[in-house]
Design a protein around this motif. Structure first.
Motif, PDB file in Angstrom:
ATOM      1  N   PHE A  33       0.853  -1.195   0.000  1.00 38.92           N
ATOM      2  CA  PHE A  33       0.000   0.000   0.000  1.00 38.92           C
ATOM      3  C   PHE A  33       0.880   1.234   0.000  1.00 38.92           C
ATOM      4  N   ILE A  34       0.264   2.381  -0.229  1.00 40.59           N
ATOM      5  CA  ILE A  34       0.981   3.658  -0.288  1.00 40.59           C
ATOM      6  C   ILE A  34       0.611   4.502   0.920  1.00 40.59           C
ATOM      7  N   GLN A  35       1.644   4.989   1.606  1.00 37.40           N
ATOM      8  CA  GLN A  35       1.415   5.940   2.690  1.00 37.40           C
ATOM      9  C   GLN A  35       2.103   7.247   2.315  1.00 37.40           C
ATOM     10  N   ALA A  36       1.354   8.332   2.339  1.00 39.62           N
ATOM     11  CA  ALA A  36       1.902   9.649   2.004  1.00 39.62           C
ATOM     12  C   ALA A  36       1.357  10.666   2.993  1.00 39.62           C
ATOM     13  N   ALA A  37       1.881  11.875   2.957  1.00 35.99           N
ATOM     14  CA  ALA A  37       1.457  12.885   3.932  1.00 35.99           C
ATOM     15  C   ALA A  37       1.648  14.297   3.380  1.00 35.99           C
ATOM     16  N   ASP A  38       0.926  15.203   3.987  1.00 37.00           N
ATOM     17  CA  ASP A  38       1.157  16.634   3.814  1.00 37.00           C
ATOM     18  C   ASP A  38       1.259  17.139   2.366  1.00 37.00           C
ATOM     19  N   PRO A  39       0.218  16.907   1.558  1.00 39.60           N
ATOM     20  CA  PRO A  39       0.190  17.654   0.301  1.00 39.60           C
ATOM     21  C   PRO A  39       0.087  19.159   0.609  1.00 39.60           C
ATOM     22  N   GLN A  40      -0.669  19.471   1.658  1.00 41.38           N
ATOM     23  CA  GLN A  40      -0.751  20.797   2.297  1.00 41.38           C
ATOM     24  C   GLN A  40      -0.731  21.962   1.315  1.00 41.38           C
ATOM     25  N   LEU A  41      -1.690  21.957   0.406  1.00 43.63           N
ATOM     26  CA  LEU A  41      -1.774  23.046  -0.569  1.00 43.63           C
ATOM     27  C   LEU A  41      -1.768  24.405   0.136  1.00 43.63           C
ATOM     28  N   GLY A  42      -0.870  25.267  -0.276  1.00 42.49           N
ATOM     29  CA  GLY A  42      -0.795  26.609   0.305  1.00 42.49           C
ATOM     30  C   GLY A  42       0.422  26.826   1.187  1.00 42.49           C
ATOM     31  N   LEU A  43       1.064  25.725   1.648  1.00 37.61           N
ATOM     32  CA  LEU A  43       2.203  25.895   2.570  1.00 37.61           C
ATOM     33  C   LEU A  43       3.424  26.495   1.881  1.00 37.61           C
ATOM     34  N   MET A  44       3.679  26.110   0.636  1.00 42.32           N
ATOM     35  CA  MET A  44       4.918  26.579  -0.018  1.00 42.32           C
ATOM     36  C   MET A  44       4.998  28.093  -0.016  1.00 42.32           C
ATOM     37  N   LYS A  45       3.917  28.725  -0.392  1.00 40.69           N
ATOM     38  CA  LYS A  45       3.952  30.188  -0.432  1.00 40.69           C
ATOM     39  C   LYS A  45       4.055  30.757   0.983  1.00 40.69           C
ATOM     40  N   ALA A  46       3.275  30.169   1.903  1.00 43.89           N
ATOM     41  CA  ALA A  46       3.302  30.663   3.281  1.00 43.89           C
ATOM     42  C   ALA A  46       4.706  30.533   3.868  1.00 43.89           C
ATOM     43  N   TRP A  47       5.367  29.421   3.546  1.00 45.17           N
ATOM     44  CA  TRP A  47       6.722  29.170   4.061  1.00 45.17           C
ATOM     45  C   TRP A  47       7.710  30.176   3.482  1.00 45.17           C
ATOM     46  N   ARG A  48       7.581  30.443   2.186  1.00 42.92           N
ATOM     47  CA  ARG A  48       8.540  31.350   1.531  1.00 42.92           C
ATOM     48  C   ARG A  48       8.382  32.790   2.001  1.00 42.92           C
ATOM     49  N   ILE A  49       7.150  33.209   2.225  1.00 42.24           N
ATOM     50  CA  ILE A  49       6.971  34.610   2.612  1.00 42.24           C
ATOM     51  C   ILE A  49       6.786  34.759   4.117  1.00 42.24           C
ATOM     52  N   GLY A  50       6.906  33.629   4.842  1.00 43.78           N
ATOM     53  CA  GLY A  50       6.883  33.703   6.299  1.00 43.78           C
ATOM     54  C   GLY A  50       5.511  33.968   6.876  1.00 43.78           C
TER      55      GLY A  50
END
Ligand code: ZN
Length: 312
Positions: A33-50
């Motif tokens: 089976f496949i286990q994945a986590a945190d696609p978390q759409l929106g984090l990349m921008k939030a992380w980059r701009i703090g």
């Protein structure tokens, strides 16, 4: 409910449609089976701009990574029995203006999953809020199905938990108590009628390195008292592995027969890992798992030695 939404709402009545004890109680040989986590759409921008509150509308990269994961999983052979996403589906907290659009875009990306591979969801702190309430839990369940439930695959009993209720239930103590009583009942069932393997899925890891590690400022794991209590109960019940996300890095470790598996993100990385997911092979007596980057999966598929285990 629109028909296309049904694949996201199969966790109901604390069970999962199509992966029930009646239909899946018997061991039928190795599977993956496949286990994945945190696609978390929106984090990349939030992380980059703090900015960790908002999200913006520039989550195309996270959508693309999710689609790449789906395409790679669809092509795997042998075919995975299911894919489970261990929380932080989107970045926007409950009530945030970007949440609806992030959920819509994530569902659109996931709807490309081959219909023969059921999708299962685990609630994360961003999905429920860091201090969940009855309202935010209900909102999650309307979008993604039950927040805690049991499912069965090929003789293996799997428990999905809402780790936020163990993290901070100050605004919903009755929900925590209900989940805990439900969990205790499932562990008792396992003691009286052991399954082939017992597995747990939750968003927040019990620990990221060792069970006795210090609590840390960044809330990347369960608080010590809760952690020790759950570890003791899981060990007593014979849980083989606990799968989690939340850390956006691969981590964890096996102690006294309990494997704490911390899987990095499909989306934004916070350490040295690369976007990816974990392939888990279940054999008669072992749980073997390995993180595969999305590029590796696209170019070479599953590692040969894992395939061999499935052929045995
Ligand atoms: Zn998280």
């Amino acid at each position: 409910m629109a028909a296309e939404d049904e694949i996201f709402l199969r966790a109901k009545g604390r069970a999962f449609v199509g992966l029930t004890e009646e239909s899946e109680k018997e061991w039928r040989g190795p599977f993956c089976f496949i286990q994945a986590a945190d696609p978390q759409l929106g984090l990349m921008k939030a992380w980059r701009i703090g900015d960790n509150e908002g999200g913006g509308d520039e989550w195309a990269e996270e959508v693309q990574l999710t689609k790449q994961a789906v395409q790679a999983v669809n092509k795997l052979s042998p075919r995975p029995r299911f894919m489970i996403l261990c929380g932080d589906l989107v970045h926007a907290m409950p009530g945030n203006e970007f949440r609806t659009a992030q959920e819509r875009d994530l569902k659109a990306a996931l709807s490309g999953t081959d219909p023969s591979i059921p999708l299962l969801f685990v609630s994360g702190n961003h999905d429920l809020g860091n201090v969940p309430t009855p309202a935010t839990v209900s909102e999650y369940c309307r979008s993604w199905g039950d927040d805690y439930f049991c499912f069965w695959v090929g003789g293996v009993r799997c428990l999905v938990l809402n780790s936020q209720l163990y993290f901070d239930a100050s605004a919903c103590p009755a929900l925590r108590d209900a989940q805990d009583a439900w969990l205790e009942e499932r562990l008792r069932e396992e003691a009286s009628a052991p399954s082939r393997h017992l597995l747990v899925f939750q968003h927040i890891p019990l620990y990221t390195c060792r069970p006795d590690e210090e609590d840390d400022y960044f809330n990347t794991r369960m608080e010590g008292g809760v952690r020790q209590d759950l570890i003791a109960r899981f060990k007593k019940a014979g849980v083989k592995a606990v799968f989690s996300g939340h850390y956006h890095r691969n981590a964890g470790g096996c102690f006294d027969g309990l494997d704490m598996v911390v899987t990095s993100a499909i989306g934004c990385q916070l350490g040295q890992d690369t976007h990816g997911l974990r392939i888990v092979v279940v054999t008669a007596d072992r749980i073997v798992h390995r993180y595969h980057t999305l590029d590796q999966l696209r170019d070479r598929g599953m590692d040969e030695d894992l395939k061999q285990l499935l052929m045995a």
